[in-house]
Design a protein around this motif. Structure first.
Motif, PDB file in Angstrom:
ATOM      1  N   LEU A   1       0.834  -1.208   0.000  1.00  0.00           N
ATOM      2  CA  LEU A   1       0.000   0.000   0.000  1.00  0.00           C
ATOM      3  C   LEU A   1       0.867   1.257   0.000  1.00  0.00           C
ATOM      4  CD1 LEU A   1      -2.907  -0.920   2.436  1.00  0.00           C
ATOM      5  CD2 LEU A   1      -3.129  -0.263   0.036  1.00  0.00           C
ATOM      6  N   GLU A   2       1.922   1.270   0.818  1.00  0.00           N
ATOM      7  CA  GLU A   2       2.782   2.447   0.927  1.00  0.00           C
ATOM      8  C   GLU A   2       3.508   2.778  -0.369  1.00  0.00           C
ATOM      9  OE1 GLU A   2       2.862  -0.187   3.070  1.00  0.00           O
ATOM     10  OE2 GLU A   2       1.759   0.795   4.698  1.00  0.00           O
ATOM     11  N   HIS A   3       3.706   1.771  -1.213  1.00  0.00           N
ATOM     12  CA  HIS A   3       4.395   1.989  -2.487  1.00  0.00           C
ATOM     13  C   HIS A   3       3.435   2.109  -3.668  1.00  0.00           C
ATOM     14  CE1 HIS A   3       8.520   2.092  -1.272  1.00  0.00           C
ATOM     15  NE2 HIS A   3       8.378   0.975  -0.566  1.00  0.00           N
ATOM     16  N   GLY A   4       2.130   2.217  -3.391  1.00  0.00           N
ATOM     17  CA  GLY A   4       1.210   2.533  -4.467  1.00  0.00           C
ATOM     18  C   GLY A   4       0.186   1.489  -4.829  1.00  0.00           C
ATOM     19  N   TYR A   5       0.120   0.386  -4.076  1.00  0.00           N
ATOM     20  CA  TYR A   5      -0.870  -0.659  -4.375  1.00  0.00           C
ATOM     21  C   TYR A   5      -2.268  -0.051  -4.410  1.00  0.00           C
ATOM     22  CZ  TYR A   5      -3.500  -5.001  -3.965  1.00  0.00           C
ATOM     23  OH  TYR A   5      -4.372  -6.033  -4.188  1.00  0.00           O
ATOM     24  N   PRO A   6      -3.078  -0.402  -5.404  1.00  0.00           N
ATOM     25  CA  PRO A   6      -2.920  -1.529  -6.318  1.00  0.00           C
ATOM     26  C   PRO A   6      -2.167  -1.222  -7.614  1.00  0.00           C
ATOM     27  CG  PRO A   6      -5.099  -0.626  -6.587  1.00  0.00           C
ATOM     28  CD  PRO A   6      -4.429   0.161  -5.477  1.00  0.00           C
ATOM     29  N   ILE A   7      -2.124   0.057  -8.044  1.00  0.00           N
ATOM     30  CA  ILE A   7      -1.483   0.398  -9.316  1.00  0.00           C
ATOM     31  C   ILE A   7      -0.625   1.646  -9.137  1.00  0.00           C
ATOM     32  CG2 ILE A   7      -1.851   1.086 -11.741  1.00  0.00           C
ATOM     33  CD1 ILE A   7      -2.873  -1.749 -11.148  1.00  0.00           C
ATOM     34  N   ARG A   8       0.598   1.536  -9.614  1.00  0.00           N
ATOM     35  CA  ARG A   8       1.502   2.682  -9.604  1.00  0.00           C
ATOM     36  C   ARG A   8       2.080   2.855 -11.001  1.00  0.00           C
ATOM     37  NH1 ARG A   8       6.338   4.114  -5.516  1.00  0.00           N
ATOM     38  NH2 ARG A   8       6.926   6.046  -6.547  1.00  0.00           N
ATOM     39  N   LEU A   9       2.082   4.084 -11.481  1.00  0.00           N
ATOM     40  CA  LEU A   9       2.739   4.376 -12.753  1.00  0.00           C
ATOM     41  C   LEU A   9       4.239   4.440 -12.523  1.00  0.00           C
ATOM     42  CD1 LEU A   9       2.478   5.229 -15.760  1.00  0.00           C
ATOM     43  CD2 LEU A   9       2.547   7.590 -14.948  1.00  0.00           C
ATOM     44  N   ILE A  10       5.015   3.867 -13.418  1.00  0.00           N
ATOM     45  CA  ILE A  10       6.465   3.948 -13.366  1.00  0.00           C
ATOM     46  C   ILE A  10       6.927   4.601 -14.670  1.00  0.00           C
ATOM     47  CG2 ILE A  10       8.631   2.656 -13.225  1.00  0.00           C
ATOM     48  CD1 ILE A  10       6.947   2.607 -10.636  1.00  0.00           C
ATOM     49  N   VAL A  11       7.625   5.747 -14.524  1.00  0.00           N
ATOM     50  CA  VAL A  11       8.185   6.486 -15.659  1.00  0.00           C
ATOM     51  C   VAL A  11       9.690   6.577 -15.408  1.00  0.00           C
ATOM     52  CG1 VAL A  11       8.030   8.575 -17.075  1.00  0.00           C
ATOM     53  CG2 VAL A  11       6.040   7.836 -15.745  1.00  0.00           C
ATOM     54  N   PRO A  12      10.441   5.540 -15.791  1.00  0.00           N
ATOM     55  CA  PRO A  12      11.851   5.439 -15.394  1.00  0.00           C
ATOM     56  C   PRO A  12      12.752   6.592 -15.819  1.00  0.00           C
ATOM     57  CG  PRO A  12      11.068   3.354 -16.257  1.00  0.00           C
ATOM     58  CD  PRO A  12      10.002   4.369 -16.527  1.00  0.00           C
ATOM     59  N   LYS A  13      12.467   7.236 -16.928  1.00  0.00           N
ATOM     60  CA  LYS A  13      13.345   8.295 -17.423  1.00  0.00           C
ATOM     61  C   LYS A  13      13.027   9.661 -16.817  1.00  0.00           C
ATOM     62  CE  LYS A  13      14.075   5.893 -21.795  1.00  0.00           C
ATOM     63  NZ  LYS A  13      13.012   4.899 -21.818  1.00  0.00           N
ATOM     64  N   ARG A  14      12.180   9.691 -15.811  1.00  0.00           N
ATOM     65  CA  ARG A  14      11.803  10.935 -15.119  1.00  0.00           C
ATOM     66  C   ARG A  14      11.956  10.737 -13.616  1.00  0.00           C
ATOM     67  NH1 ARG A  14      12.592  12.213 -19.558  1.00  0.00           N
ATOM     68  NH2 ARG A  14      11.157  13.119 -21.053  1.00  0.00           N
ATOM     69  N   TYR A  15      12.066  11.844 -12.883  1.00  0.00           N
ATOM     70  CA  TYR A  15      12.085  11.737 -11.423  1.00  0.00           C
ATOM     71  C   TYR A  15      10.798  11.074 -10.952  1.00  0.00           C
ATOM     72  CZ  TYR A  15      16.227  14.713 -10.827  1.00  0.00           C
ATOM     73  OH  TYR A  15      17.499  15.218 -10.834  1.00  0.00           O
ATOM     74  N   ALA A  16      10.869  10.454  -9.800  1.00  0.00           N
ATOM     75  CA  ALA A  16       9.795   9.584  -9.311  1.00  0.00           C
ATOM     76  C   ALA A  16       8.478  10.298  -9.018  1.00  0.00           C
ATOM     77  CB  ALA A  16      10.260   8.825  -8.075  1.00  0.00           C
ATOM     78  N   TYR A  17       8.451  11.622  -8.872  1.00  0.00           N
ATOM     79  CA  TYR A  17       7.141  12.258  -8.652  1.00  0.00           C
ATOM     80  C   TYR A  17       6.256  12.160  -9.891  1.00  0.00           C
ATOM     81  CZ  TYR A  17       9.223  16.574 -10.654  1.00  0.00           C
ATOM     82  OH  TYR A  17       9.857  17.496 -11.444  1.00  0.00           O
ATOM     83  N   LYS A  18       6.823  11.798 -11.018  1.00  0.00           N
ATOM     84  CA  LYS A  18       6.024  11.505 -12.210  1.00  0.00           C
ATOM     85  C   LYS A  18       5.461  10.080 -12.156  1.00  0.00           C
ATOM     86  CE  LYS A  18       6.753  15.412 -14.476  1.00  0.00           C
ATOM     87  NZ  LYS A  18       5.667  16.300 -14.869  1.00  0.00           N
TER      88      LYS A  18
END
Length: 187
Positions: free
Chosen positions: A133-150
């Motif tokens: 849950l703390e890391h975004g469960y159930p779905i988290r967008l991952i945009v590797p070429k950008r800082y993590a706030y994206k």
């Protein structure tokens, strides 16, 4: 030894996965959860949780860079590529940007071109386990070429747009493009 070709200037390599977010961790109810695709698309879509999990999935390994100055190499994600959802929704030719909509009215924005990269994924697993849950469960967008706030946590949908619409951190002075290799931390 750190591979400096993979570590952007100003970043420190870490092996743990710090928990950073604004606001409370939302509760999750699989019966009520949905994922909507709206805006400039031929097909507006609403997926329930099981429908989303039934979409074609991939596993990718990427590096991850946080605007606070840490990076982690070789993070393994499983989920649905942004491209997969875009192919179902069929963005109109006027669509040039996307707003990612998450719990608590959180949004972040990226160009459609960036979103269509082959490593942009709506992840539901990290290192072969469900996201916490703390890391975004159930779905988290991952945009590797950008800082993590994206890489928004607790994603609930995509809005395809013709004009850019800055998100939560962007309107508070963070860089709109967020390229870690250019150290684009703040506007």
């Amino acid at each position: 030894m750190t591979d400096n070709r993979r570590l952007p200037h100003g970043q420190t390599l870490r092996n743990d996965f710090p928990v950073l977010h604004f606001g409370e961790v939302p509760e999750f109810n699989s019966e009520k959860w949905d994922f909507s695709v709206t805006g400039l698309v031929e097909n507006r879509i609403k997926f329930g949780y099981e429908e989303f999990l039934a979409l074609p999935s991939v596993e990718i390994t990427t590096d991850f860079h946080c605007v606070t100055g840490w990076s982690q190499f070789d993070m393994r994600w499983k989920g649905v590529l942004f491209r997969t959802i875009a192919s179902i929704a069929s963005p109109l030719k006027e669509a040039r940007f996307v707003s990612i909509v998450a719990e608590h009215s959180y949004t972040t924005n990226i160009t459609l071109e960036t979103a269509m990269d082959d490593d942009v994924i709506f992840a539901y697993e990290y290192n072969r386990s469900p996201l916490t849950l703390e890391h975004g469960y159930p779905i988290r967008l991952i945009v590797p070429k950008r800082y993590a706030y994206k890489s928004a946590k607790w994603v609930r949908g995509i809005d395809f747009l013709s004009i850019d619409k800055p998100g939560f951190w962007e309107v508070r002075g963070y860089s709109n493009s967020a390229d870690p290799w250019k150290e684009e931390r703040f506007a």
